[in-house]
Design an enzyme around this catalytic site. Structure first.
Site, mmCIF file in Angstrom:
data_model
loop_
_atom_site.group_PDB
_atom_site.id
_atom_site.type_symbol
_atom_site.label_atom_id
_atom_site.label_comp_id
_atom_site.label_asym_id
_atom_site.label_seq_id
_atom_site.Cartn_x
_atom_site.Cartn_y
_atom_site.Cartn_z
ATOM 1 N N ARG A 118 0.810 -1.242 0.000
ATOM 2 C CA ARG A 118 0.000 0.000 0.000
ATOM 3 C C ARG A 118 0.833 1.277 0.000
ATOM 4 O O ARG A 118 0.341 2.340 0.348
ATOM 5 C CB ARG A 118 -0.996 0.016 1.168
ATOM 6 C CG ARG A 118 -1.929 -1.182 1.178
ATOM 7 C CD ARG A 118 -3.141 -0.953 2.045
ATOM 8 N NE ARG A 118 -3.976 -2.130 2.037
ATOM 9 C CZ ARG A 118 -3.882 -3.127 2.906
ATOM 10 N NH1 ARG A 118 -2.999 -3.056 3.888
ATOM 11 N NH2 ARG A 118 -4.673 -4.158 2.814
ATOM 12 N N LYS A 140 2.924 11.426 -11.553
ATOM 13 C CA LYS A 140 2.018 10.579 -12.343
ATOM 14 C C LYS A 140 2.727 9.259 -12.604
ATOM 15 O O LYS A 140 3.838 9.247 -13.155
ATOM 16 C CB LYS A 140 1.682 11.236 -13.677
ATOM 17 C CG LYS A 140 0.571 12.256 -13.592
ATOM 18 C CD LYS A 140 0.128 12.663 -14.984
ATOM 19 C CE LYS A 140 -0.963 13.705 -14.921
ATOM 20 N NZ LYS A 140 -1.332 14.194 -16.272
ATOM 21 N N GLU A 182 8.999 17.642 -25.456
ATOM 22 C CA GLU A 182 8.386 18.019 -24.171
ATOM 23 C C GLU A 182 8.915 19.376 -23.701
ATOM 24 O O GLU A 182 8.201 20.142 -23.059
ATOM 25 C CB GLU A 182 8.650 16.948 -23.105
ATOM 26 C CG GLU A 182 8.054 15.575 -23.389
ATOM 27 C CD GLU A 182 6.567 15.453 -23.045
ATOM 28 O OE1 GLU A 182 5.897 16.487 -22.865
ATOM 29 O OE2 GLU A 182 6.081 14.307 -22.976
ATOM 30 N N LYS A 224 7.160 23.000 -14.884
ATOM 31 C CA LYS A 224 6.290 21.889 -14.488
ATOM 32 C C LYS A 224 6.008 21.921 -12.983
ATOM 33 O O LYS A 224 4.868 21.723 -12.553
ATOM 34 C CB LYS A 224 6.890 20.542 -14.891
ATOM 35 C CG LYS A 224 5.980 19.393 -14.448
ATOM 36 C CD LYS A 224 6.071 18.151 -15.259
ATOM 37 C CE LYS A 224 4.973 17.165 -14.818
ATOM 38 N NZ LYS A 224 5.050 15.885 -15.496
ATOM 39 N N GLU A 234 -4.587 17.095 -11.139
ATOM 40 C CA GLU A 234 -5.196 17.474 -12.423
ATOM 41 C C GLU A 234 -6.703 17.702 -12.329
ATOM 42 O O GLU A 234 -7.491 17.135 -13.086
ATOM 43 C CB GLU A 234 -4.874 16.408 -13.486
ATOM 44 C CG GLU A 234 -5.012 16.967 -14.887
ATOM 45 C CD GLU A 234 -4.470 16.051 -15.972
ATOM 46 O OE1 GLU A 234 -3.299 15.643 -15.872
ATOM 47 O OE2 GLU A 234 -5.231 15.743 -16.887
ATOM 48 N N ARG A 238 -3.420 21.648 -14.396
ATOM 49 C CA ARG A 238 -2.437 20.627 -14.799
ATOM 50 C C ARG A 238 -2.807 19.981 -16.140
ATOM 51 O O ARG A 238 -1.930 19.489 -16.855
ATOM 52 C CB ARG A 238 -2.275 19.561 -13.712
ATOM 53 C CG ARG A 238 -1.181 18.575 -14.056
ATOM 54 C CD ARG A 238 -0.727 17.707 -12.906
ATOM 55 N NE ARG A 238 0.322 16.796 -13.362
ATOM 56 C CZ ARG A 238 1.015 16.006 -12.590
ATOM 57 N NH1 ARG A 238 0.799 16.005 -11.286
ATOM 58 N NH2 ARG A 238 1.937 15.204 -13.084
ATOM 59 N N ASN A 242 -1.020 18.501 -20.823
ATOM 60 C CA ASN A 242 -1.354 17.468 -21.806
ATOM 61 C C ASN A 242 -1.512 18.027 -23.212
ATOM 62 O O ASN A 242 -2.103 17.364 -24.079
ATOM 63 C CB ASN A 242 -2.652 16.761 -21.409
ATOM 64 C CG ASN A 242 -2.457 15.900 -20.195
ATOM 65 O OD1 ASN A 242 -1.492 15.164 -20.107
ATOM 66 N ND2 ASN A 242 -3.364 16.013 -19.238
ATOM 67 N N HIS A 245 -1.440 15.738 -26.233
ATOM 68 C CA HIS A 245 -1.487 14.346 -25.761
ATOM 69 C C HIS A 245 -2.729 13.588 -26.214
ATOM 70 O O HIS A 245 -2.678 12.366 -26.349
ATOM 71 C CB HIS A 245 -1.371 14.298 -24.232
ATOM 72 C CG HIS A 245 0.033 14.503 -23.731
ATOM 73 N ND1 HIS A 245 0.772 15.615 -24.036
ATOM 74 C CD2 HIS A 245 0.841 13.724 -22.957
ATOM 75 C CE1 HIS A 245 1.973 15.527 -23.462
ATOM 76 N NE2 HIS A 245 2.043 14.386 -22.805
ATOM 77 N N HIS A 249 -1.499 10.455 -27.778
ATOM 78 C CA HIS A 249 -1.761 9.122 -27.213
ATOM 79 C C HIS A 249 -2.512 8.250 -28.220
ATOM 80 O O HIS A 249 -2.301 7.035 -28.290
ATOM 81 C CB HIS A 249 -2.575 9.245 -25.909
ATOM 82 C CG HIS A 249 -1.730 9.621 -24.719
ATOM 83 N ND1 HIS A 249 -2.268 9.970 -23.501
ATOM 84 C CD2 HIS A 249 -0.385 9.675 -24.558
ATOM 85 C CE1 HIS A 249 -1.288 10.243 -22.653
ATOM 86 N NE2 HIS A 249 -0.140 10.075 -23.266
ATOM 87 N N HIS A 262 7.073 8.604 -27.601
ATOM 88 C CA HIS A 262 6.091 9.490 -26.956
ATOM 89 C C HIS A 262 6.270 10.944 -27.419
ATOM 90 O O HIS A 262 5.306 11.614 -27.800
ATOM 91 C CB HIS A 262 6.240 9.393 -25.435
ATOM 92 C CG HIS A 262 5.293 10.275 -24.688
ATOM 93 N ND1 HIS A 262 3.933 10.061 -24.658
ATOM 94 C CD2 HIS A 262 5.503 11.411 -23.965
ATOM 95 C CE1 HIS A 262 3.357 11.013 -23.936
ATOM 96 N NE2 HIS A 262 4.283 11.849 -23.511
#
Ligand code: NAD
Ligand code: GLY
Length: 359
Positions: A118, A140, A182, A224, A234, A238, A242, A245, A249, A262
């Site tokens: 956990r 993330k 990026e 960032k 987010e 935030r 993206n 993206h 993606h 990416h």
């Protein structure tokens, strides 16, 4: 060495950026709480940097798990190898995971740390430009699912980020360019002065000028960190990180994980977002040209992927994490340095953009 801070109250942490940090024992050791360490890395990075990192862990019970290399291995199945190792070696809740590698390793090791018993501490040791300017910062963590990128994951912050810029010397040119995508993203989102700087200095970045690279990494991490401090999970601002993206993606998933890097996918995605923004009159054609030229100079793709139809794009974009009530929300541009989140864009113009980028 430069030290930045990600300000998240009791989960704040430093980002260290500098040369030869892998060999700085005390830097690493001050962030390890217990005596147990599991290094998570891959078969490409291990021969290059694992020994150097382990040498800085003298006095710790250190083991390593070496995963296969590639975006196509960023899966729950491969992640299980980390849990197998942790359990077989009887690592306790005091173990610290060290992510030694690019964004794939960082995302996977971070997710493993979030889940094992956990939650156990982890440290990001990013070794690609992309991971030094983006994925190692902000917490993330995720693995991919066959139906969507990064769909299984958690927000889970590291203890610190140690970005050793010397590791970039062994990076392939194509991977360096992927990271530059990026870097350019931060200029486009909210930092027009940085975009201007990038236009002036792109040759220095592609030729790996150490001072230019260090400056670009610091400025990207600062941009960032500022966003993450305002909106860790987010709920709002935030999402601007993206940019490109939703399209990108879709390209990564549609073309098969690992075929488009990416950064390559989000470069084309950012250009698609700029194209749609210009079609709606939100930004000028000349700004779109500036973006395209900068990507070309960085060695990034500026045309759509071969064989992906507009319908396939729409189907894949519908699985994006920003979808709300069935509506695809996009990050668009109201000029260079002015990204906005929008669900009221012109759907016919989106179709025109998808048609225009069909190769
Ligand atoms: P990557 O991790 O696949 O690394 C790229 C390649 O470079 C790999 O083959 C790797 O083995 C190799 N490599 C790594 N370091 C090296 C070095 N120093 N010398 C030589 N080779 C080296 O890819 P990436 O571009 O670093 O990261 C992409 C991943 O990051 C994607 O999965 C993406 O979804 C994720 N990502 C996450 C976030 C986030 O906020 N968590 C942000 C952006 C991207
Ligand atoms: N790379 C997007 C984010 O960290 O939010």
């Amino acid at each position: 060495m430069k030290t930045l801070n990600v300000a998240l109250a009791d989960r704040s942490y430093p980002i260290y950026i500098g040369k030869d940090l892998l060999s700085q024992q005390s830097l690493l050791q001050q962030h390890i709480k217990g005596k147990e360490v599991l290094v998570v890395t891959n078969e490409t990075i291990a021969p290059l940097y694992l020994d150097r990192l382990v040498a800085s862990l003298d006095g710790y019970q250190t083991e390593a798990v070496v995963l296969p290399d590639g975006e196509q291995f960023k899966t729950l199945e491969v992640l299980n190898q980390v849990f197998d190792k942790l359990l077989a070696s009887r690592f306790s809740r005091k173990v610290t995971l060290l992510a030694l590698g690019g964004g794939v390793i960082g995302d996977m090791a971070g997710f493993a740390a979030a889940c094992y018993q956990r939650g156990v501490p982890f440290i990001q040791v990013p070794t690609t430009l992309l991971s030094q300017v983006d994925s190692s910062v902000g917490g993330k963590t995720a693995v991919n699912h066959a139906l969507g990128k990064n769909m299984i994951g958690a927000f889970y912050q590291p203890q610190c980020v140690i970005a050793d810029t010397n590791t970039l010397n062994t990076l392939e040119d194509r991977q360096l360019a992927s990271g530059i995508a990026e870097v350019i993203k931060y200029g486009l989102i909210s930092d027009p002065a940085f975009f201007d700087w990038l236009e002036e200095n792109i040759d220095k970045l592609t030729s790996r000028d150490p001072a230019a690279l260090a400056y670009a990494i610091e400025r990207s991490c600062q941009d960032k960190a500022d966003v993450v401090a305002k909106d860790e999970t987010e709920q709002g601002v935030r999402a601007l990180l993206n940019l490109g993206h939703t399209f990108g993606h879709a390209i990564e998933t549609g073309m098969g994980y690992g075929n488009w890097l990416h950064g390559e996918a989000i470069a084309t995605g950012m250009l698609m977002a700029a194209d749609l923004s210009a079609r709606m009159g939100w930004m000028s054609e000349s700004d779109v040209s500036r973006i395209k030229t900068l990507f070309e100079q960085a060695g990034l793709p500026v045309t759509g992927p071969k064989g992906m139809s507009p319908q396939q794009f729409m189907d894949l974009m519908a699985v994006d994490k920003k979808v709300q009530d069935g509506v695809i929300r996009l990050i668009l541009l109201r000029g260079i340095g002015k990204a906005v989140i929008s669900d009221d864009y012109d759907k016919a113009k989106l179709q025109q953009t998808l048609d225009f980028f069909q190769a």
